[in-house]
Design an enzyme around this catalytic site. Structure first.
Site, short mmCIF file in Angstrom:
data_model
loop_
_atom_site.label_atom_id
_atom_site.label_comp_id
_atom_site.label_asym_id
_atom_site.label_seq_id
_atom_site.Cartn_x
_atom_site.Cartn_y
_atom_site.Cartn_z
N HIS A 122 33.44 28.89 38.58
CA HIS A 122 34.83 29.31 38.40
C HIS A 122 34.87 30.42 37.36
CE1 HIS A 122 39.16 29.00 38.37
NE2 HIS A 122 39.17 28.77 37.07
N GLU A 201 40.09 35.23 44.67
CA GLU A 201 41.42 34.96 44.13
C GLU A 201 42.14 36.30 44.19
OE1 GLU A 201 43.24 33.67 39.91
OE2 GLU A 201 41.75 32.28 40.71
#
Length: 363
Positions: A122, A201
């Site tokens: 992440h 993202e």
């Protein structure tokens, strides 16, 4: 670990261990050498049994280590090991705590992709603090060399139609999207042949999403999965074996026009809005978390301050980028029952930690 212990000059002088050597390894060597300058094969075997707990080791094991790590001819001929050889051995993979039988894949990798846990990273681009830290390409190299198979790329509109990667609404530095893709292409399969998922993202406008799609196609080339496999071996989804040396794109995808649904373009557009960005859910949870702490201590959060000002209007996914989403379409999580009844195997949901904790309590 590889970090050397911190020793004072007085200690080094007393132990006569040069600064470039590790005192604790010298202590082990001297303990088993019993006053000699080299470690005999039998003494090395004793060390393997007593300290390394390699109970299956025999004299042949010890001699094979001497042949592998010793470079002094006299020591090799006398079937012994100098301290330098012992140090090379101690800092080698043979002494790694990780079970060496697991360095090669031993599980069944022929099951559908959704049967596996995937080593994921992440905010992969960050090398430090998530608010003011530095974004760097080496962070992707490091993640790939550690075996990560799912990397996050946080994409934003950049100047001169060049998408950039950074932690949005923060003061973290920016790197170019095209440079990230180039570094992924270079290091993707250094440590594993199994597929990589690039989790986008995506905050870019349609025009810059088109640019992203062009870079993915031109830079990744044959590594990029651009269409479904003809004959996956494992049913609905292909297996890691089927997808070896392939890079998959995880992003929202435009819904195809299906006449049976009798949907108008307006309804289709509404569906796109309903899908939503799962990252916005994360931000909402972060804000809730922040507000929960406000009574204890006031602090400044640039991410929270800026996210409140942002436009709520959804940006439609560009067709070129949508076309590259094959087996990893991002959809919004509604509920477990909704997912059970409606979600397809190729659709992914992201759940923020705060929401996950609530779901664990409720379900």
């Amino acid at each position: 670990g590889t970090q050397r212990p911190s020793l004072s000059k007085a200690m080094m002088k007393k132990s006569k261990v040069p600064q470039s050597r590790r005192a604790e390894i010298m202590g082990l060597f001297q303990n088993h050498a019993e006053g000699l300058t080299t470690l005999s094969a039998s003494a090395l075997l004793k060390f393997l049994h007593k300290d390394q707990m390699q109970y299956a080791a025999n004299i042949d094991t010890a001699e094979s280590l001497i042949d592998k790590y010793e470079i002094e001819k006299a020591a090799i001929e006398s079937r012994s090991m100098t301290f330098e050889g012992f140090l090379r051995y101690m800092e080698s993979k043979d002494c790694c705590l990780f079970n060496q039988t697991h360095t090669s894949v031993y599980q069944d990798m022929g099951q559908p992709l959704n049967s596996y846990f995937i080593s994921s990273s992440h905010n992969t681009y960050l090398t430090g603090d998530q608010l003011v830290g530095r974004s760097h390409l080496y962070a992707y190299v490091s993640a790939l060399r550690k075996g990560c198979r799912c990397l996050e790329i946080d994409c934003w509109d950049g100047p001169d139609m060049e998408p950039v990667v950074y932690h949005g609404y923060t003061l973290t530095t920016k790197i170019l999207f095209k440079d990230v893709i180039a570094i992924v292409a270079q290091h993707a399969f250094e440590v594993s042949a199994f597929p990589i998922i690039l989790s986008l993202e995506n905050h870019c406008c349609e025009e810059q999403q088109e640019v992203m799609a062009q870079y993915l196609i031109s830079i990744l080339g044959d590594k990029l999965l651009k269409s479904p496999l003809d004959h996956p071996t494992s049913g609905d989804l292909p297996s890691p074996n089927d997808l070896k040396y392939k890079i998959l794109i995880k992003n929202k995808k435009l819904k195809s026009q299906i006449k049976a649904d009798n949907k108008t373009e307006a309804e289709e557009s509404a569906d796109e809005v309903e899908d939503g960005d799962e990252e916005e859910e994360d931000e909402e949870d972060e804000e809730e978390e922040d507000e929960g702490h406000q009574s204890k201590a006031k602090f400044w959060s640039p991410r929270k301050a800026e996210s409140k000002k942002k436009m709520k209007k959804k940006v439609k996914v560009a067709q070129a980028l949508s076309d590259l989403v094959i087996y990893a379409r991002s959809v919004k999580f509604i509920s477990f029952s909704h997912s059970k009844d409606n979600q397809n195997c190729y659709e992914n949901t992201s759940i923020a930690e705060k929401k996950a904790r609530k779901l664990i309590k409720a379900s």
